[in-house]
Write an enzyme that holds these catalytic residues in place. Structure first.
Site, PDB file in Angstrom:
ATOM      1  N   ASP A  29      44.152 -37.464  -9.315  1.00  0.00           N
ATOM      2  CA  ASP A  29      45.211 -37.822  -8.369  1.00  0.00           C
ATOM      3  C   ASP A  29      46.242 -36.692  -8.332  1.00  0.00           C
ATOM      4  OD1 ASP A  29      46.344 -40.806  -7.182  1.00  0.00           O
ATOM      5  OD2 ASP A  29      47.769 -39.143  -7.353  1.00  0.00           O
ATOM      6  N   ILE A  30      46.710 -36.389  -7.129  1.00  0.00           N
ATOM      7  CA  ILE A  30      47.648 -35.284  -6.947  1.00  0.00           C
ATOM      8  C   ILE A  30      49.052 -35.649  -7.456  1.00  0.00           C
ATOM      9  CG2 ILE A  30      48.571 -35.768  -4.641  1.00  0.00           C
ATOM     10  CD1 ILE A  30      47.803 -32.893  -3.861  1.00  0.00           C
ATOM     11  N   ASN A  83      44.685 -50.690  -4.882  1.00  0.00           N
ATOM     12  CA  ASN A  83      45.713 -51.160  -3.959  1.00  0.00           C
ATOM     13  C   ASN A  83      45.042 -51.439  -2.620  1.00  0.00           C
ATOM     14  OD1 ASN A  83      47.764 -50.693  -5.871  1.00  0.00           O
ATOM     15  ND2 ASN A  83      47.872 -48.532  -5.296  1.00  0.00           N
ATOM     16  N   GLY A  89      50.236 -52.159  -1.233  1.00  0.00           N
ATOM     17  CA  GLY A  89      50.794 -50.835  -1.490  1.00  0.00           C
ATOM     18  C   GLY A  89      49.824 -49.693  -1.258  1.00  0.00           C
ATOM     19  N   GLN A  90      48.778 -49.933  -0.461  1.00  0.00           N
ATOM     20  CA  GLN A  90      47.792 -48.875  -0.210  1.00  0.00           C
ATOM     21  C   GLN A  90      48.365 -47.853   0.768  1.00  0.00           C
ATOM     22  OE1 GLN A  90      44.071 -50.290   1.405  1.00  0.00           O
ATOM     23  NE2 GLN A  90      43.088 -48.282   1.281  1.00  0.00           N
ATOM     24  N   HIS A  96      39.610 -46.676  -2.528  1.00  0.00           N
ATOM     25  CA  HIS A  96      39.642 -45.899  -3.772  1.00  0.00           C
ATOM     26  C   HIS A  96      40.158 -46.773  -4.888  1.00  0.00           C
ATOM     27  CE1 HIS A  96      43.515 -45.378  -1.728  1.00  0.00           C
ATOM     28  NE2 HIS A  96      44.069 -45.299  -2.931  1.00  0.00           N
ATOM     29  N   HIS A  98      42.039 -46.478  -8.682  1.00  0.00           N
ATOM     30  CA  HIS A  98      42.768 -45.629  -9.625  1.00  0.00           C
ATOM     31  C   HIS A  98      42.273 -45.930 -11.044  1.00  0.00           C
ATOM     32  CE1 HIS A  98      46.189 -44.651  -6.785  1.00  0.00           C
ATOM     33  NE2 HIS A  98      45.703 -45.737  -6.198  1.00  0.00           N
TER      34      HIS A  98
HETATM   35  P1  DGP Z   1      47.229 -45.637  -2.816  1.00  0.00           P
HETATM   36  O1  DGP Z   1      48.691 -45.941  -2.791  1.00  0.00           O
HETATM   37  O2  DGP Z   1      46.481 -46.613  -3.674  1.00  0.00           O
HETATM   38  O3  DGP Z   1      46.653 -45.483  -1.431  1.00  0.00           O
HETATM   39  O4  DGP Z   1      47.095 -44.245  -3.570  1.00  0.00           O
HETATM   40  C1  DGP Z   1      46.806 -43.044  -2.952  1.00  0.00           C
HETATM   41  C2  DGP Z   1      46.800 -42.002  -4.021  1.00  0.00           C
HETATM   42  O5  DGP Z   1      46.220 -40.828  -3.486  1.00  0.00           O
HETATM   43  C3  DGP Z   1      48.179 -41.602  -4.536  1.00  0.00           C
HETATM   44  O6  DGP Z   1      48.270 -41.901  -5.935  1.00  0.00           O
HETATM   45  C4  DGP Z   1      48.269 -40.106  -4.299  1.00  0.00           C
HETATM   46  C5  DGP Z   1      46.845 -39.702  -4.038  1.00  0.00           C
HETATM   47  N1  DGP Z   1      46.694 -38.629  -3.085  1.00  0.00           N
HETATM   48  C6  DGP Z   1      47.223 -38.584  -1.831  1.00  0.00           C
HETATM   49  N2  DGP Z   1      46.846 -37.457  -1.209  1.00  0.00           N
HETATM   50  C7  DGP Z   1      46.056 -36.781  -2.078  1.00  0.00           C
HETATM   51  C8  DGP Z   1      45.356 -35.532  -2.002  1.00  0.00           C
HETATM   52  O7  DGP Z   1      45.379 -34.817  -0.997  1.00  0.00           O
HETATM   53  N3  DGP Z   1      44.662 -35.152  -3.097  1.00  0.00           N
HETATM   54  C9  DGP Z   1      44.596 -35.935  -4.229  1.00  0.00           C
HETATM   55  N4  DGP Z   1      43.889 -35.447  -5.248  1.00  0.00           N
HETATM   56  N5  DGP Z   1      45.238 -37.110  -4.335  1.00  0.00           N
HETATM   57  C10 DGP Z   1      45.954 -37.525  -3.267  1.00  0.00           C
END
Ligand code: DGP
Length: 111
Positions: A29-30, A83, A89-90, A96, A98
């Site tokens: 996760d980024i 989520n 909170g998605q 996906h 976590h």
């Molecule tokens: P959610 O709220 O469950 O939809 O989480 C989305 C997650 O995705 C959040 O923790 C940040 C991550 N994320 C968003 N954009 C990127 C990206 O471009 N690369 C990566 N590796 N993670 C990302």
């Protein structure tokens, strides 16, 4: 392609992949919320858990999450979160999960 995670699956956007198979990819996760914070993402586009209609794919996602947690050395435990939708909170509308671990996570449910 206007789905962020579809672009990551396709390799058009970079990610730090830690695991992949025919059904899913797992990458970091980024915006990590824990020392280990991975995302388990099906290659097939599904918007959320509300569209997960394939039990075999569900099983592949869970197996990949478990393998990624084991490979990350999360022997003291870890958490799996999906989520779902606005109230859930998605933020990214591609299914996906976590995988969080590496520190003691706070309780999420009363009781
Ligand atoms: P959610 O709220 O469950 O939809 O989480 C989305 C997650 O995705 C959040 O923790 C940040 C991550 N994320 C968003 N954009 C990127 C990206 O471009 N690369 C990566 N590796 N993670 C990302």
């Amino acid at each position: 392609m206007d789905c962020l995670f579809c672009s990551i699956v396709a390799g058009d956007l970079p990610s730090e992949r830690v695991l992949e198979d025919d059904h899913v990819i797992v990458f970091r996760d980024i915006q990590p919320q824990a020392p280990t914070h991975l995302l388990v993402v099906p290659r097939r586009h599904l918007a959320s858990m509300d569209e997960l209609d394939d039990p075999a794919l569900g099983g592949a996602i869970l197996a990949a999450a478990r393998r990624a947690a084991r490979d990350a050395g999360l022997t003291d435990g870890w958490r799996l979160i999906a989520n779902t939708g606005t109230d859930g909170g998605q933020e990214v509308p591609h299914l996906h999960f976590h995988v969080l671990g590496g520190r003691r996570l706070g309780r999420m449910l009363p009781g």
